[in-house]
Structure formats: structure tokens, C-alpha cells
Design an enzyme around this catalytic site. Sequence first.
Site, PDB file in Angstrom:
ATOM      1  N   LYS A 158      13.309 -27.488  20.036  1.00 36.50           N
ATOM      2  CA  LYS A 158      12.940 -26.826  18.862  1.00 36.50           C
ATOM      3  C   LYS A 158      11.398 -27.124  18.641  1.00 36.50           C
ATOM      4  O   LYS A 158      11.077 -28.352  18.401  1.00 36.50           O
ATOM      5  CB  LYS A 158      13.681 -27.259  17.594  1.00 36.50           C
ATOM      6  CG  LYS A 158      15.037 -26.537  17.721  1.00 36.50           C
ATOM      7  CD  LYS A 158      15.949 -26.996  16.542  1.00 36.50           C
ATOM      8  CE  LYS A 158      17.459 -26.417  16.623  1.00 36.50           C
ATOM      9  NZ  LYS A 158      18.114 -27.112  15.325  1.00 36.50           N
ATOM     10  N   ASN A 190      26.096 -31.272  14.791  1.00 41.90           N
ATOM     11  CA  ASN A 190      24.929 -31.695  14.008  1.00 41.90           C
ATOM     12  C   ASN A 190      25.014 -33.210  13.624  1.00 41.90           C
ATOM     13  O   ASN A 190      24.733 -33.588  12.322  1.00 41.90           O
ATOM     14  CB  ASN A 190      24.939 -30.933  12.593  1.00 41.90           C
ATOM     15  CG  ASN A 190      24.575 -29.400  12.863  1.00 41.90           C
ATOM     16  OD1 ASN A 190      25.001 -28.402  12.860  1.00 41.90           O
ATOM     17  ND2 ASN A 190      23.456 -29.382  13.297  1.00 41.90           N
ATOM     18  N   LYS A 236      29.620 -24.207  14.983  1.00 36.19           N
ATOM     19  CA  LYS A 236      29.487 -25.253  14.237  1.00 36.19           C
ATOM     20  C   LYS A 236      31.029 -25.909  14.088  1.00 36.19           C
ATOM     21  O   LYS A 236      31.783 -25.217  13.748  1.00 36.19           O
ATOM     22  CB  LYS A 236      28.946 -25.227  13.071  1.00 36.19           C
ATOM     23  CG  LYS A 236      27.358 -24.457  13.124  1.00 36.19           C
ATOM     24  CD  LYS A 236      26.416 -25.451  13.607  1.00 36.19           C
ATOM     25  CE  LYS A 236      25.264 -24.956  13.472  1.00 36.19           C
ATOM     26  NZ  LYS A 236      24.076 -25.809  13.779  1.00 36.19           N
ATOM     27  N   ASP A 286      28.515 -27.192  18.152  1.00 39.31           N
ATOM     28  CA  ASP A 286      27.605 -28.010  17.598  1.00 39.31           C
ATOM     29  C   ASP A 286      28.078 -28.863  16.463  1.00 39.31           C
ATOM     30  O   ASP A 286      28.481 -28.095  15.544  1.00 39.31           O
ATOM     31  CB  ASP A 286      26.365 -27.128  17.139  1.00 39.31           C
ATOM     32  CG  ASP A 286      25.279 -27.857  16.489  1.00 39.31           C
ATOM     33  OD1 ASP A 286      25.173 -29.004  16.669  1.00 39.31           O
ATOM     34  OD2 ASP A 286      24.352 -27.215  16.023  1.00 39.31           O
ATOM     35  N   GLU A 320      26.750 -29.893  21.510  1.00 46.11           N
ATOM     36  CA  GLU A 320      25.401 -30.190  20.888  1.00 46.11           C
ATOM     37  C   GLU A 320      25.348 -31.312  19.977  1.00 46.11           C
ATOM     38  O   GLU A 320      26.340 -31.393  18.728  1.00 46.11           O
ATOM     39  CB  GLU A 320      24.909 -29.070  20.380  1.00 46.11           C
ATOM     40  CG  GLU A 320      23.396 -29.187  19.946  1.00 46.11           C
ATOM     41  CD  GLU A 320      22.833 -27.802  19.322  1.00 46.11           C
ATOM     42  OE1 GLU A 320      22.141 -27.791  18.660  1.00 46.11           O
ATOM     43  OE2 GLU A 320      23.615 -26.782  19.394  1.00 46.11           O
ATOM     44  N   ASP A 350      19.807 -32.282  20.176  1.00 45.40           N
ATOM     45  CA  ASP A 350      19.032 -31.428  19.587  1.00 45.40           C
ATOM     46  C   ASP A 350      18.267 -32.390  18.526  1.00 45.40           C
ATOM     47  O   ASP A 350      16.970 -32.399  18.830  1.00 45.40           O
ATOM     48  CB  ASP A 350      19.785 -30.390  18.755  1.00 45.40           C
ATOM     49  CG  ASP A 350      19.345 -29.341  17.692  1.00 45.40           C
ATOM     50  OD1 ASP A 350      17.998 -29.743  17.465  1.00 45.40           O
ATOM     51  OD2 ASP A 350      19.871 -28.652  17.175  1.00 45.40           O
TER      52      ASP A 350
END
Length: 388
Positions: free
Chosen positions: A274, A197, A170, A195, A225, A250
Site C-alpha cells: 500500500k 485486520n 473480511k 482478511d 491477510e 499488510d
Amino acid sequence: MRIDAVELRLLSLHLHTPHRTSEGEEVDRPVVVVRVLGEDAEGWGECAALAGLSYSEEFARGAYEVLRDFLVPALLGAQGMRRPGESERPGAAGWALDAVRGHHMAKAALRMAVVDAELRGHGRSLADRLGVTVAAVPAGGVVGMAATPEELVARVEELVAVGYRRVKVKIAPGHDVGPLRAVRRRFPDLPLQADANGAYTMQGSATAVPPALRALDELGLVCLEQPLPADDLVGHADLARALSTPVCLDESITSVGRLDTALALGACKVVCVKPALLAGLDQAVAAHDRCRELGADAWVGGMLETGLARSANATLAGLPGFTLVGDIGGGRRFDEDDPFGIVELEEGAVPLHRGPGVGPAPDSALLDAVTTRFDLVGRDGGDGPRGR
């Protein structure tokens, strides 16, 4: 299969290792569990919604209310009604849920429970239903942000030592290039992802690419990501053209239509699938099929689930279009005993659940021990006991 009632539980679990991302730190892990009850079988489902609203507009307690007051009555009221030809897709039962806007994670949980009941009623596994023939899938670990690069490296070392074949780290502004460089120096050949986010922003031009994201190109990452907010597909397309690191989406992928748009714009080359964000296993399979058709790399993402959804995700990851290692972890996740059991990690891979259903049935004593709320909704609209 006729469904006569639906049981809802809110579980109180706590992560064994706090999970820190650009959106904050997750420690408490409330989990909504759905159990559908029929004359011939019962089935279990799990809602991926987290405790708060930093990741998504859905949160666990809100999902519980939506399930009890809207989705479960919609499903029970639509008994015997199906669109022609829908019975062969996982999650096809319960199409009446589409009349409720949004709330994909809650819908995914209820659809999972219906699929689980159908499979258990016929003594079939999810792997059998999907045509998955592999015995196990490679495991990918996830590491939250650490206070220092040294601490991050130590956490990655722990994952590598037990056999994880890919590690995702992350990142956020100020916690990106330095820590990842330290990991890459220690593990020059490790498949490594970052990632964000959605933590970074652009001004709609490749010239506005954050310098830290440009610097990631030197690290040979599998992908970057969700660098930008979920709704910024144009920005992701500009970023994808400016970087040599493949961009993965994502949070942006909430439907097959959004997936098509993202790929058409060139907003990503890699897709994280997901089931929770896509409203169910059926749409996750459809997204897999679309990625395979269009030649996009794809992998299965996780949401800090119990052993039930982790098992379902592992089976999903066995489909041939999932070309990259997903967030398919094993081992202990919570301070409490997981009612659905611990997913084992064997030589860097997770064996697939081969028994009936999408995953293991829970241990009733362990389930009761972590249940903080309970409702039973019947076909007549009557409620069972509430609260604990």
C-alpha cells in the site's frame, strides 16, 4: 518544478455500501486532498487516512493538520534541494518530509501531488513513468463482514456477476470459518482471500494457533491477510509454519526494512503493498522490487479511495512483480459523485489511466460541493482562507 503553494481540502464523502471489518464499520469517508501549485503545472494527491483510529494511528482530520502545519512547510522550505540521483523515482521530490517522523499517509498524499504535477508538466502518465505496458489490470473485490452467511454469499455473487476475478472477505473471531465455507460451497473455483485486520492472537507458539485459522486450510484460500497485530512478526512466523494457507502481511509492511525483516523471519509468503502505509509511490515501487527479487508474491491493496488514488493503484498494479490480483475495484463507491470520476470495470479488469498525471483531474464543481475545509499555504508561510 518549483512549487509556490499547496492547497489542502477536506472532503466529506459517505460510502455507498458500509464497510464492516473486525475493527468496526466505516460509513463516513472524509478524504484529505492535496493540490500543489507551481508556475508550470499543478498536481493532485490523496490521503488514505480514515475517519477514526481503529485501522491506524493516522486519521483524516489529524493528517490534514500535520500536512498544513509541518509537511507542507517542510516541502516548501526545501525548494531546489534534492539528494543526488533521486530525481528518477516517483515521489523523490520532497525528501525533506523524512525529517518528520511517521505520518506515512500524509506524506504519501503530498508526494503523490508532487509526482502528479511533475508528470502533468511533462505531459506524461504514471504508467509511462513506471514502464507499465499493460492496458488494464484484473480487478479484485472486497466484501465486509455480513450479518449472516447467506447475506455474505449474496454480496459475493454480486461481485462475481460483474466480473471480479478475486474476492477478499473480511473476517474476525466468530465471523470466519462458517461464512467462508458458505462462499466456498457456492463458488468452489473462485480465488478467495480472507482478511482479519489483525483480529487474532497467539501465545508465541504454533500450538496456540486459533482453531478457526487452522480450519481455513480446508478452503483453498489464496492467502490469509494480516491475521495477527501488525507488530507481531514472530507470531506471524509461527503461524505461517503451522498453516498451509499462505500468510499475507499488510498493516505490518510500513517500510522496505520491515518487509525485509518479515520475509527473513518467514512471517509471510505474500505481501500487500500500500503506497499510503509506505509513505509514497516511490517506496511502494521499492517494495515491489524487493518482493520480486526475493520471490515473494505481492499485490496492491486499497483504502476506500476516490478515483484519483484508485487510478494510481491500478497503474502500480501493472508492474510485473505484482503476481496476485489486488484490491483494484471499479464502479460507484460513494453516495456523492466522486470528484475524480468513477473507475470503470470492463470484463473483470480496470483500464489504466493513460492521460498526464497519476490519475484524472477533478471536476471542480463536484470537488467544491463536498469540500468542508480549505487551506492555502504559500512559500512565505501565509495561509489562505480556512473552513467552510
